[in-house]
Design a protein around this motif. Structure first.
Motif, PDB file in Angstrom:
ATOM      1  N   ASP A   3     -13.246  -9.110  20.324  1.00 35.02           N
ATOM      2  CA  ASP A   3     -12.656 -10.441  20.290  1.00 35.02           C
ATOM      3  C   ASP A   3     -12.651 -10.998  18.866  1.00 35.02           C
ATOM      4  O   ASP A   3     -11.651 -11.565  18.430  1.00 35.02           O
ATOM      5  CB  ASP A   3     -13.429 -11.377  21.230  1.00 35.02           C
ATOM      6  N   LEU A   4     -13.737 -10.809  18.137  1.00 35.81           N
ATOM      7  CA  LEU A   4     -13.809 -11.270  16.750  1.00 35.81           C
ATOM      8  C   LEU A   4     -12.803 -10.515  15.888  1.00 35.81           C
ATOM      9  O   LEU A   4     -12.123 -11.115  15.052  1.00 35.81           O
ATOM     10  CB  LEU A   4     -15.229 -11.108  16.189  1.00 35.81           C
ATOM     11  N   ASP A   5     -12.702  -9.212  16.091  1.00 35.22           N
ATOM     12  CA  ASP A   5     -11.738  -8.411  15.333  1.00 35.22           C
ATOM     13  C   ASP A   5     -10.305  -8.871  15.614  1.00 35.22           C
ATOM     14  O   ASP A   5      -9.475  -8.927  14.698  1.00 35.22           O
ATOM     15  CB  ASP A   5     -11.888  -6.922  15.663  1.00 35.22           C
ATOM     16  N   ALA A  37     -15.610  -9.065   4.464  1.00 36.86           N
ATOM     17  CA  ALA A  37     -15.479  -8.555   5.833  1.00 36.86           C
ATOM     18  C   ALA A  37     -15.003  -7.114   5.864  1.00 36.86           C
ATOM     19  O   ALA A  37     -15.430  -6.337   6.709  1.00 36.86           O
ATOM     20  CB  ALA A  37     -14.522  -9.437   6.624  1.00 36.86           C
ATOM     21  N   THR A  38     -14.126  -6.746   4.947  1.00 36.43           N
ATOM     22  CA  THR A  38     -13.517  -5.415   5.001  1.00 36.43           C
ATOM     23  C   THR A  38     -14.158  -4.396   4.066  1.00 36.43           C
ATOM     24  O   THR A  38     -14.138  -3.205   4.353  1.00 36.43           O
ATOM     25  CB  THR A  38     -12.017  -5.489   4.689  1.00 36.43           C
ATOM     26  N   ALA A  39     -14.731  -4.851   2.946  1.00 34.56           N
ATOM     27  CA  ALA A  39     -15.277  -3.907   1.965  1.00 34.56           C
ATOM     28  C   ALA A  39     -16.773  -4.070   1.727  1.00 34.56           C
ATOM     29  O   ALA A  39     -17.382  -3.230   1.081  1.00 34.56           O
ATOM     30  CB  ALA A  39     -14.533  -4.062   0.638  1.00 34.56           C
ATOM     31  N   GLY A  40     -17.361  -5.155   2.208  1.00 35.46           N
ATOM     32  CA  GLY A  40     -18.787  -5.387   1.967  1.00 35.46           C
ATOM     33  C   GLY A  40     -19.029  -5.991   0.598  1.00 35.46           C
ATOM     34  O   GLY A  40     -18.121  -6.541  -0.021  1.00 35.46           O
ATOM     35  N   ALA A  66     -22.452 -12.014  -1.418  1.00 33.03           N
ATOM     36  CA  ALA A  66     -23.305 -10.820  -1.323  1.00 33.03           C
ATOM     37  C   ALA A  66     -24.359 -11.015  -0.235  1.00 33.03           C
ATOM     38  O   ALA A  66     -24.996 -12.061  -0.147  1.00 33.03           O
ATOM     39  CB  ALA A  66     -23.972 -10.540  -2.657  1.00 33.03           C
ATOM     40  N   GLY A  67     -24.479 -10.021   0.616  1.00 29.94           N
ATOM     41  CA  GLY A  67     -25.471 -10.060   1.682  1.00 29.94           C
ATOM     42  C   GLY A  67     -24.953 -10.648   2.985  1.00 29.94           C
ATOM     43  O   GLY A  67     -25.626 -10.571   4.012  1.00 29.94           O
ATOM     44  N   VAL A  68     -23.771 -11.240   2.972  1.00 29.67           N
ATOM     45  CA  VAL A  68     -23.177 -11.798   4.188  1.00 29.67           C
ATOM     46  C   VAL A  68     -22.647 -10.638   5.023  1.00 29.67           C
ATOM     47  O   VAL A  68     -21.970  -9.743   4.504  1.00 29.67           O
ATOM     48  CB  VAL A  68     -22.044 -12.796   3.843  1.00 29.67           C
ATOM     49  N   SER A  69     -22.960 -10.646   6.311  1.00 27.51           N
ATOM     50  CA  SER A  69     -22.513  -9.551   7.181  1.00 27.51           C
ATOM     51  C   SER A  69     -20.999  -9.585   7.366  1.00 27.51           C
ATOM     52  O   SER A  69     -20.352 -10.623   7.181  1.00 27.51           O
ATOM     53  CB  SER A  69     -23.194  -9.653   8.546  1.00 27.51           C
ATOM     54  N   SER A  70     -20.458  -8.455   7.756  1.00 30.02           N
ATOM     55  CA  SER A  70     -19.021  -8.350   8.000  1.00 30.02           C
ATOM     56  C   SER A  70     -18.588  -9.334   9.087  1.00 30.02           C
ATOM     57  O   SER A  70     -17.573 -10.017   8.952  1.00 30.02           O
ATOM     58  CB  SER A  70     -18.670  -6.919   8.411  1.00 30.02           C
ATOM     59  N   ASP A  71     -19.357  -9.419  10.159  1.00 33.82           N
ATOM     60  CA  ASP A  71     -19.009 -10.328  11.251  1.00 33.82           C
ATOM     61  C   ASP A  71     -19.035 -11.785  10.804  1.00 33.82           C
ATOM     62  O   ASP A  71     -18.162 -12.567  11.169  1.00 33.82           O
ATOM     63  CB  ASP A  71     -19.944 -10.136  12.445  1.00 33.82           C
ATOM     64  N   ASP A  72     -20.040 -12.154  10.020  1.00 33.86           N
ATOM     65  CA  ASP A  72     -20.123 -13.534   9.537  1.00 33.86           C
ATOM     66  C   ASP A  72     -18.950 -13.846   8.604  1.00 33.86           C
ATOM     67  O   ASP A  72     -18.368 -14.927   8.664  1.00 33.86           O
ATOM     68  CB  ASP A  72     -21.451 -13.787   8.838  1.00 33.86           C
ATOM     69  N   LYS A  74     -16.018 -12.475   8.729  1.00 31.53           N
ATOM     70  CA  LYS A  74     -14.832 -12.600   9.584  1.00 31.53           C
ATOM     71  C   LYS A  74     -14.788 -13.986  10.219  1.00 31.53           C
ATOM     72  O   LYS A  74     -13.726 -14.612  10.274  1.00 31.53           O
ATOM     73  CB  LYS A  74     -14.825 -11.524  10.670  1.00 31.53           C
ATOM     74  N   ARG A  75     -15.951 -14.465  10.689  1.00 29.35           N
ATOM     75  CA  ARG A  75     -16.004 -15.804  11.297  1.00 29.35           C
ATOM     76  C   ARG A  75     -15.616 -16.873  10.277  1.00 29.35           C
ATOM     77  O   ARG A  75     -14.894 -17.814  10.603  1.00 29.35           O
ATOM     78  CB  ARG A  75     -17.406 -16.084  11.833  1.00 29.35           C
ATOM     79  N   ARG A  76     -16.088 -16.737   9.041  1.00 23.70           N
ATOM     80  CA  ARG A  76     -15.756 -17.699   7.995  1.00 23.70           C
ATOM     81  C   ARG A  76     -14.259 -17.658   7.676  1.00 23.70           C
ATOM     82  O   ARG A  76     -13.639 -18.693   7.451  1.00 23.70           O
ATOM     83  CB  ARG A  76     -16.563 -17.417   6.730  1.00 23.70           C
ATOM     84  N   TYR A  77     -13.697 -16.470   7.631  1.00 23.93           N
ATOM     85  CA  TYR A  77     -12.261 -16.324   7.374  1.00 23.93           C
ATOM     86  C   TYR A  77     -11.462 -17.015   8.473  1.00 23.93           C
ATOM     87  O   TYR A  77     -10.544 -17.787   8.194  1.00 23.93           O
ATOM     88  CB  TYR A  77     -11.891 -14.842   7.287  1.00 23.93           C
ATOM     89  N   VAL A  78     -11.812 -16.732   9.722  1.00 19.37           N
ATOM     90  CA  VAL A  78     -11.104 -17.321  10.861  1.00 19.37           C
ATOM     91  C   VAL A  78     -11.235 -18.842  10.826  1.00 19.37           C
ATOM     92  O   VAL A  78     -10.254 -19.553  11.031  1.00 19.37           O
ATOM     93  CB  VAL A  78     -11.627 -16.739  12.196  1.00 19.37           C
ATOM     94  N   ALA A  79     -12.428 -19.353  10.536  1.00 25.23           N
ATOM     95  CA  ALA A  79     -12.643 -20.802  10.484  1.00 25.23           C
ATOM     96  C   ALA A  79     -11.791 -21.445   9.390  1.00 25.23           C
ATOM     97  O   ALA A  79     -11.182 -22.509   9.604  1.00 25.23           O
ATOM     98  CB  ALA A  79     -14.120 -21.108  10.265  1.00 25.23           C
ATOM     99  N   THR A  80     -11.720 -20.811   8.236  1.00 25.39           N
ATOM    100  CA  THR A  80     -10.894 -21.338   7.147  1.00 25.39           C
ATOM    101  C   THR A  80      -9.432 -21.316   7.526  1.00 25.39           C
ATOM    102  O   THR A  80      -8.701 -22.297   7.298  1.00 25.39           O
ATOM    103  CB  THR A  80     -11.131 -20.532   5.843  1.00 25.39           C
ATOM    104  N   ALA A  81      -8.989 -20.224   8.117  1.00 23.61           N
ATOM    105  CA  ALA A  81      -7.592 -20.127   8.552  1.00 23.61           C
ATOM    106  C   ALA A  81      -7.261 -21.190   9.586  1.00 23.61           C
ATOM    107  O   ALA A  81      -6.218 -21.846   9.507  1.00 23.61           O
ATOM    108  CB  ALA A  81      -7.316 -18.726   9.112  1.00 23.61           C
TER     109      ALA A  81
END
Length: 87
Positions: A3-5, A37-40, A66-72, A74-81
């Motif tokens: 769902d997040l993806d 989210a995509t490259a770390g 740095a250190g933020v997980s991929s899922d987090d 992604k959530r930040r990207y979605v929230a900004t969008a």
């Protein structure tokens, strides 16, 4: 997870449909969260030279995550969008 993806993929498509250009800060946030989210972490990426101001700003925004997980990220990207799209 799927769902997040799906939300992340949809947000990427929706952001391209914006009718007004986001602020530079919002663009940097989108860039940095996408890269995280995509490259770390940006640890392996080469830092742009001082005359490449745009590249440097993008790199700096990414390294701040740095250190933020991929899922987090992604959530930040979605929230900004979502905020930019007025949802």
């Amino acid at each position: 997870m799927a769902d997040l993806d799906e939300q992340f993929a949809k947000a990427q498509v929706d952001v391209k449909k914006l009718t007004t250009r986001p602020s530079n800060d919002d663009l940097l946030t989108l860039y940095a969260t996408f890269k995280q989210a995509t490259a770390g972490d940006a640890s392996g990426a080469k830092k742009p030279g001082r005359f490449d101001m745009v590249g440097r700003a993008k790199y700096d925004a990414w390294t701040k995550l740095a250190g933020v997980s991929s899922d987090d990220a992604k959530r930040r990207y979605v929230a900004t969008a979502e905020r930019l799209l007025g949802r």
